[in-house]
Write a protein that holds these residues in place. Sequence first.
Motif, PDB file in Angstrom:
ATOM      1  N   ARG A   1      -0.547   5.590  10.794  1.00  0.00           N
ATOM      2  CA  ARG A   1      -0.277   5.707   9.364  1.00  0.00           C
ATOM      3  C   ARG A   1       1.022   4.960   9.064  1.00  0.00           C
ATOM      4  O   ARG A   1       1.991   5.040   9.810  1.00  0.00           O
TER       5      ARG A   1
ATOM      6  N   TRP B   1       0.830  -1.196   0.000  1.00  0.00           N
ATOM      7  CA  TRP B   1       0.000   0.000   0.000  1.00  0.00           C
ATOM      8  C   TRP B   1       0.872   1.257   0.000  1.00  0.00           C
ATOM      9  O   TRP B   1       2.016   1.248   0.458  1.00  0.00           O
ATOM     10  N   ALA B   2       0.316   2.340  -0.515  1.00  0.00           N
ATOM     11  CA  ALA B   2       1.064   3.577  -0.716  1.00  0.00           C
ATOM     12  C   ALA B   2       1.565   4.154   0.607  1.00  0.00           C
ATOM     13  O   ALA B   2       1.039   3.856   1.687  1.00  0.00           O
ATOM     14  N   ASP B   3       2.578   4.991   0.509  1.00  0.00           N
ATOM     15  CA  ASP B   3       3.133   5.680   1.672  1.00  0.00           C
ATOM     16  C   ASP B   3       2.039   6.483   2.374  1.00  0.00           C
ATOM     17  O   ASP B   3       1.146   7.053   1.738  1.00  0.00           O
ATOM     18  N   ASN B   4       2.110   6.533   3.707  1.00  0.00           N
ATOM     19  CA  ASN B   4       1.208   7.328   4.530  1.00  0.00           C
ATOM     20  C   ASN B   4      -0.244   6.831   4.467  1.00  0.00           C
ATOM     21  O   ASN B   4      -1.184   7.608   4.530  1.00  0.00           O
ATOM     22  N   THR B   5      -0.412   5.510   4.330  1.00  0.00           N
ATOM     23  CA  THR B   5      -1.751   4.910   4.308  1.00  0.00           C
ATOM     24  C   THR B   5      -2.145   4.482   5.717  1.00  0.00           C
ATOM     25  O   THR B   5      -1.378   3.809   6.408  1.00  0.00           O
TER      26      THR B   5
ATOM     27  N   THR C   1       5.855  -0.115   5.792  1.00  0.00           N
ATOM     28  CA  THR C   1       4.701   0.038   4.919  1.00  0.00           C
ATOM     29  C   THR C   1       3.662  -1.032   5.235  1.00  0.00           C
ATOM     30  O   THR C   1       3.925  -2.021   5.919  1.00  0.00           O
TER      31      THR C   1
ATOM     32  N   ASP D   1      -7.901   3.848   5.586  1.00  0.00           N
ATOM     33  CA  ASP D   1      -7.805   4.230   4.169  1.00  0.00           C
ATOM     34  C   ASP D   1      -7.848   2.987   3.288  1.00  0.00           C
ATOM     35  O   ASP D   1      -8.541   2.952   2.260  1.00  0.00           O
ATOM     36  N   ALA D   2      -7.084   1.975   3.666  1.00  0.00           N
ATOM     37  CA  ALA D   2      -7.044   0.740   2.885  1.00  0.00           C
ATOM     38  C   ALA D   2      -8.424   0.087   2.839  1.00  0.00           C
ATOM     39  O   ALA D   2      -8.875  -0.373   1.777  1.00  0.00           O
TER      40      ALA D   2
ATOM     41  N   ASP E   1      -4.853   2.265   8.157  1.00  0.00           N
ATOM     42  CA  ASP E   1      -5.638   1.045   7.991  1.00  0.00           C
ATOM     43  C   ASP E   1      -7.026   1.365   7.444  1.00  0.00           C
ATOM     44  O   ASP E   1      -7.540   0.664   6.567  1.00  0.00           O
TER      45      ASP E   1
END
Length: 353
Positions: free
Chosen positions: A145, A116-120, A152, A124-125, A122
Amino acid sequence: MAFGVAIVADGARADDLMDLALVEVHEQVGQPTTYYLRYAVHNVDGDLAPLKEPRLGPGADLAVFQRAPGFYECLVRGPVFSHQIHLTHGVEGSTLEVVGADSSIKMDREVKLTQWADNTADSDAVSMIAANYGLAPFVESTNTRHMESRRTLIQHDTDLNFVRMLARRNGYHFWVRCDDLLIDSAYFKPPVLDDPNAPLLRINIDEPNMDSFDITWDVERPTSVVASSWDGAAKQVIDGSGVPPPSTFSGDVPLTSIASETRSTSVLAAVSDAGDLMGRASGVLMESSWFVQASCKVSAQRLGRIIRTHSVVNVDSVGTRYSGSYYVAGVRHVIHESDHEMYLTLVRNGWKS
């Protein structure tokens, strides 16, 4: 015909599919909601119906509604995944049981390897995964985050198992539910411990709405967590100690006061920071805190409403210790010709003094 049941197939009311001998809908925290529709099998033009009915076939989209007078609720919607067929000589007495589940079952079909992208976060996912399946997300934010400079967020599982894992380590629950407009929504949030409109279950008083109530409790479970990890960048230990006990229903004595001797477990995990570690420790304690379990059977007609999982009920006249609020962890809806019965599994993480 099963009491009050309406079947919607591929978005359209299907009156010819409502001649049901029995309907069961099973709700359980942490599991997809499943449904079981029992039909009588008949000899029609030399073949057995409805064994080949396409609206009951693999992947068919069915919704089960309770539409008796005073009720209008979608109990479950999702694809058919199984048939259970019982045939007797002469056909009479033969049955077909159509088995399906809510749409979260679609999330459990493909293992995915995702960084998953940087600064995600839980949450958000979870929101992005829910949207990928056309689910309206009702997602409560999580604090941690995941940064590329530290750790990551990696997925190597099906979307459903991954989301459930995120729920457990935040002390949340994840479930999917369909509303009366056939809109599927995904919920990701901690257990609700307050509902001013919770139904009241009564026994041992005038006008009871249940005939029995069974209670068990078991205090041999963790009440504290030893949590630590290693920060490779800072070359120091991450300390996740000091996690407070889970919240209880208002006025309840928590398990930590009932079983005051030390009962601990450990959480050893690769985490981003102390907040991430403490969140996981809180999730472990929440999951282990439900030391009281109760069960009962309630009639929807007698109660005047339908009870769902992830909700609260109030129970009266089962003794001063055990009366009060309970979290609904499971409901088995059994709908036959004359009634809609609900077999409840209730949990609680405290009791009255």
